[in-house]
Design a protein around this motif. Structure first.
Motif, short mmCIF file in Angstrom:
data_model
loop_
_atom_site.label_atom_id
_atom_site.label_comp_id
_atom_site.label_asym_id
_atom_site.label_seq_id
_atom_site.Cartn_x
_atom_site.Cartn_y
_atom_site.Cartn_z
N ASN A 231 0.83 -1.22 0.00
CA ASN A 231 0.00 0.00 0.00
C ASN A 231 0.86 1.26 0.00
O ASN A 231 0.56 2.24 -0.69
CB ASN A 231 -0.94 0.02 1.22
N GLU A 232 1.93 1.21 0.77
CA GLU A 232 2.84 2.36 0.81
C GLU A 232 3.58 2.55 -0.51
O GLU A 232 3.88 3.67 -0.92
CB GLU A 232 3.84 2.18 1.97
N LYS B 10 2.27 1.99 -3.41
CA LYS B 10 1.32 2.67 -4.31
C LYS B 10 1.29 4.17 -4.07
O LYS B 10 1.10 4.96 -4.99
CB LYS B 10 -0.09 2.09 -4.12
#
Length: 414
Positions: free
Chosen positions: A170-171, A173
């Motif tokens: 997620n980070e 992205k």
């Protein structure tokens, strides 16, 4: 003031000329090329304090033997019956110990951090316009095993005071919102910078010519004359040149010239490849595709994909399978990016001088009082260039060096 001749016009030679001129010396650079190609022009452009582990680390030789018969592998050591190669291989294998790694880490960290500061200082002082950014470096991993290894490496780097964090998908992205990434996670070295090598080299050449440094391109040094333990003249294919001091910064060719002086520099040429792409890749942060050992750099106006280490003697042959291996890796990690046939056909290579212990040779040789050696930086030549140049200038100017050079002594035993 001394008259100094530098043999070699790559990043090490130009950086040495820069700092020697600043010390008031009269400097001449001699290079067998046209000073527009080679390792200083095709590298990934990284200024990487993150790369604190030397090439000769535990397990590397085992991997090299495993990959020996796969010419598309990230590390390809071509087997051959050559005495220099066999001596180098023996010494490399002896250096692949944890004890060596632990001793090397502080020296590598110090010289890369010094070099990064000097790059910034040169840009600021001389008003260079060449591309330079500090956006860090991502180590992208596709397997749990590699991610675990890279996290261990990140913890080691943290203990050394380097700014690095772990990053989940997620980070990733958030960090790279404009490109699709196929990775399980990464580590992010915020301490790293990157540049566009051609631009910096162009700025340096323009500056050096402007301040009176004499540059002789397309001149091959054919012989060196030694009297009473000192080099007196060098003979090129075009002229004979005299000086007070000489710098051997001829990259992978340094050992050949060193032999003429009785200098036993164990060096092998490590060929690396690069593919440039003008596609709008969306990549904004430099990355290393960890399993594939491929470097990705968003440069000024294009993206560069570079990598592989091919120990196969001095040659500039482009092996298509190695170029294709880089292209395949790019598509695996960035599934929406496909390098074109034209981009692959324009791939270029450069030869990096690799020492057996993964550390450069910087310093005076016992063979010649007035010869300073500056070579053997392997994949770290760009990261260590300005610092090496400063150290060379300090040695020749009889000043206290900016760092301890014991680990880099040219006469060290393997």
């Amino acid at each position: 003031m001394k008259q100094v001749i530098i043999i070699g016009g790559g990043i090490i030679g130009l950086s040495s000329a820069y700092f020697l001129h600043k010390e008031g010396h009269q400097v001449t650079i001699v290079d067998q090329s046209n000073l527009d190609a080679g390792a200083s022009y095709v590298n990934a452009g990284y200024l990487s304090p993150s790369h604190i582990i030397p090439l000769s680390a535990p397990g590397v030789m085992k991997k090299g033997l495993k990959w020996m018969f796969n010419s598309a592998s990230p590390l390809y050591i071509k087997p051959r019956l050559d005495l220099d190669f066999l001596k180098w291989t023996w010494a490399f294998n002896k250096s692949c110990t944890m004890n060596h790694v632990q001793k090397a880490i502080p020296a590598i960290k110090e010289i890369t951090l010094l070099s990064q500061d000097l790059y910034e200082n040169i840009h600021r002082t001389e008003g260079f316009t060449s591309h330079y950014e500090k956006k860090g470096l991502l180590m992208l991993c596709q397997t749990d095993k590699m991610l675990e290894e890279e996290i261990k490496m990140a913890h080691l780097a943290q203990r050394e005071g380097l700014d690095v964090i772990e990053v989940n998908t997620n980070e990733l992205k958030v960090l790279e919102p404009h490109v699709k990434l196929e990775a399980k996670g990464a580590t992010y070295f915020k301490c790293d910078s990157h540049s566009t090598p051609d631009e910096f080299m162009s700025d340096m050449k323009t500056y050096l010519k402007g301040v009176g440094v004499q540059i002789y391109p397309n001149e091959k040094v054919e012989d060196l004359e030694v009297k009473n333990g000192k080099v007196t003249t060098i003979k090129t294919n075009n002229q004979i040149l005299k000086a007070d001091e000489f710098v051997l910064a001829a990259g992978s060719w340094s050992s050949l010239l060193g032999k003429k002086l009785g200098l036993k520099l164990l060096l092998q040429a490590g060929k690396g490849y690069r593919i440039n792409s003008n596609q709008n890749t969306g990549i904004t942060i430099p990355a290393i595709l960890a399993e594939a050992k491929v470097a990705v750099t968003p440069m000024h106006g294009f993206t560069r994909f570079a990598g592989t280490m091919e120990i196969a003697g001095i040659n500039h042959d482009i092996r298509k399978e190695r170029v294709q291996a880089i292209a395949n890796a790019v598509s695996r990690y960035y599934p929406e990016i496909s390098l074109t046939s034209e981009e692959k056909s324009q791939a270029a290579c450069g030869l990096r001088p690799v020492s057996p212990d993964g550390l450069p040779f910087i310093g005076k040789s016992s063979k010649c009082d007035n010869l300073t050696v500056a070579t053997g930086h392997a994949m770290m030549g760009w990261s260590m260039g300005p610092a090496t140049g400063k150290l060379v200038s300090e040695i020749i100017s009889n000043k206290k060096t900016s760092m301890n050079l014991d680990m880099f002594q040219p006469d060290r035993k393997f």
